[in-house]
Each structure stands twice: as C-alpha cells, then as structure tokens.
Design a protein around this motif. Sequence first.
Motif, mmCIF file in Angstrom:
data_model
loop_
_atom_site.group_PDB
_atom_site.id
_atom_site.type_symbol
_atom_site.label_atom_id
_atom_site.label_comp_id
_atom_site.label_asym_id
_atom_site.label_seq_id
_atom_site.Cartn_x
_atom_site.Cartn_y
_atom_site.Cartn_z
ATOM 1 N N ILE A 24 17.644 -0.685 -3.827
ATOM 2 C CA ILE A 24 18.181 0.100 -2.713
ATOM 3 C C ILE A 24 17.252 1.276 -2.452
ATOM 4 O O ILE A 24 16.951 2.045 -3.370
ATOM 5 C CB ILE A 24 19.602 0.613 -3.036
ATOM 6 N N GLU A 72 10.322 6.330 -10.031
ATOM 7 C CA GLU A 72 11.633 6.526 -9.405
ATOM 8 C C GLU A 72 12.673 6.110 -10.439
ATOM 9 O O GLU A 72 12.851 4.917 -10.694
ATOM 10 C CB GLU A 72 11.781 5.669 -8.140
ATOM 11 N N GLU A 74 16.285 5.258 -11.835
ATOM 12 C CA GLU A 74 17.448 4.704 -11.141
ATOM 13 C C GLU A 74 18.477 4.126 -12.117
ATOM 14 O O GLU A 74 18.111 3.580 -13.156
ATOM 15 C CB GLU A 74 16.987 3.585 -10.177
ATOM 16 N N ASP A 103 12.041 2.244 -10.724
ATOM 17 C CA ASP A 103 11.509 1.490 -9.585
ATOM 18 C C ASP A 103 10.115 2.048 -9.318
ATOM 19 O O ASP A 103 9.944 2.976 -8.545
ATOM 20 C CB ASP A 103 12.456 1.685 -8.387
ATOM 21 N N LYS A 124 5.897 -2.540 -4.215
ATOM 22 C CA LYS A 124 7.012 -2.462 -5.172
ATOM 23 C C LYS A 124 6.986 -3.563 -6.228
ATOM 24 O O LYS A 124 7.735 -3.481 -7.194
ATOM 25 C CB LYS A 124 8.337 -2.589 -4.404
ATOM 26 N N GLY A 192 18.712 3.106 -6.424
ATOM 27 C CA GLY A 192 18.061 4.204 -5.694
ATOM 28 C C GLY A 192 17.795 5.407 -6.587
ATOM 29 O O GLY A 192 18.397 5.563 -7.643
ATOM 30 N N THR A 193 16.873 6.246 -6.138
ATOM 31 C CA THR A 193 16.404 7.362 -6.972
ATOM 32 C C THR A 193 16.768 8.714 -6.378
ATOM 33 O O THR A 193 16.763 8.878 -5.151
ATOM 34 C CB THR A 193 14.874 7.271 -7.174
HETATM 35 MG MG MG Z 1 13.705 3.252 -5.568
#
Ligand code: MG
Length: 221
Positions: A24, A72, A74, A103, A124, A192-193
């Motif tokens: 995400i 990142e 998460e 991530d 990524k 998500g971060t």
């Molecule tokens: Mg991320």
Amino acid sequence: MENLMKIDLPGFSEPIRPGKLICIGRNYAEHAKEMQSAIPTEPMIFLKPATSLVGSGGTIVIPTQSQEVHHEVELVVALLKGGKNIPESDALHHIAGYAVGLDMTARDLQGRAKKVGAPWSVAKGFDTFAPIGDFVAANMVPDVQDLFISLKVNGEVRQKGHTADMIFSVVTLVAYASTIFTLEPGDLIYTGTPEGVGAIQKEDVLEAEITSLPTLYVTTE
Ligand code: MG
C-alpha cells in the motif's frame, strides 16, 4: 542465487511461500506530504514478487541500477484464509498474524517512473527489497491500530510513527484488496510507511520495531 524463502505463519502447519506481496502506497498522511504526493481517497496498491523477501538477520543487496535506495518501515499483515469480496466486519478472521517489514524502494528509479507514468515494479521489486520479521499470531495483538512503529539505521532513529495514523485501517485494506485480487492463505500486505524515509548506504544496520512484534534486523551490502 534462487530465493525460495518460505515463512513460518501462525495457524499453518508448514512454512509457506507467499503467493503475492500486496503493498500500500501513501497510507500515512505525513509520508504522502514528504513525498509531495496527494493524500489518496482510496488505497493505492502495487505488488512485489515473492523473490524480494528476505528474513530477519538477512542482507539487503543495493542493486547496481540504483544510486538511492530508501527504507520504508511497515506493519505487515499475513492472510490466514483466502477469499474474495471479504467484508470489513469479517476481515480480522482472515488474518494469521503480523510482522515488521521494510518496503525497500529505489527512489531514483521510482522518481523516473512517476515522471513518465510507468509502473513501480522495478523500483520496488528487486531481490531482498521486502525484508520481513518473524510473525506473531493476530490474537496476540489486541489492537493493530494501536502500535508504535519505528526504524533505526546504525542506532539512529530515522522513522517513528503509530498505526493509528494509517489513512486506511488494516481491515479496510484486507477488504479492499479482496475486491481486486482473490486473496490466498499466506499472502502478505505491506500496509504503508510513516514519515522519515531516507537513503541507506552499504554496510548499514537496520532495526525495525513495532510494539509487541519481534524486531527485524537487516544489514546492507
Ligand atoms: Mg511503502
């Protein structure tokens, strides 16, 4: 070298190789701001291959194609049961457990992709770009939206956040993702971060922590 990493998950009798890593983007407002990105009105999803996984104690390999790889930190959710169109009210029952993840992002390659509207898969998806810590059973975490999340690089705190600040909660993400993909047991969701992302260098030591979950340790080369 082949990476056929399997993961020990609560509720599974044998280690499992995740079928998909659902990630995400921009799920914390302060991170969206630091990236000068709009705050999303629905979850923003991208995928990583299972070959990007590396466990705690492992090594992130900085690829020759990038001069700027970012961390990142998460919260990662592992699916226990699969499903399609899972209602939010049932989503917690589909979760096996939680772990700390990273991530990793080739920010220079991502920047170039964004400019031309190209996918983020390269930025990524390199090998070792999805470090993952050990999982804790979901029922050992009373409130997944009440966890502190942080990352140290070489002992210095770089990222600090709280899962209450997610724009889309864990149950919303599971439900939403299941409207797109059939979710399968062992699938992972990188949620998500928070803010504070930044570059790593070779021979860094990363320690990623979330309340009540085992610390994720990785080094870089
Ligand atoms: Mg991320």
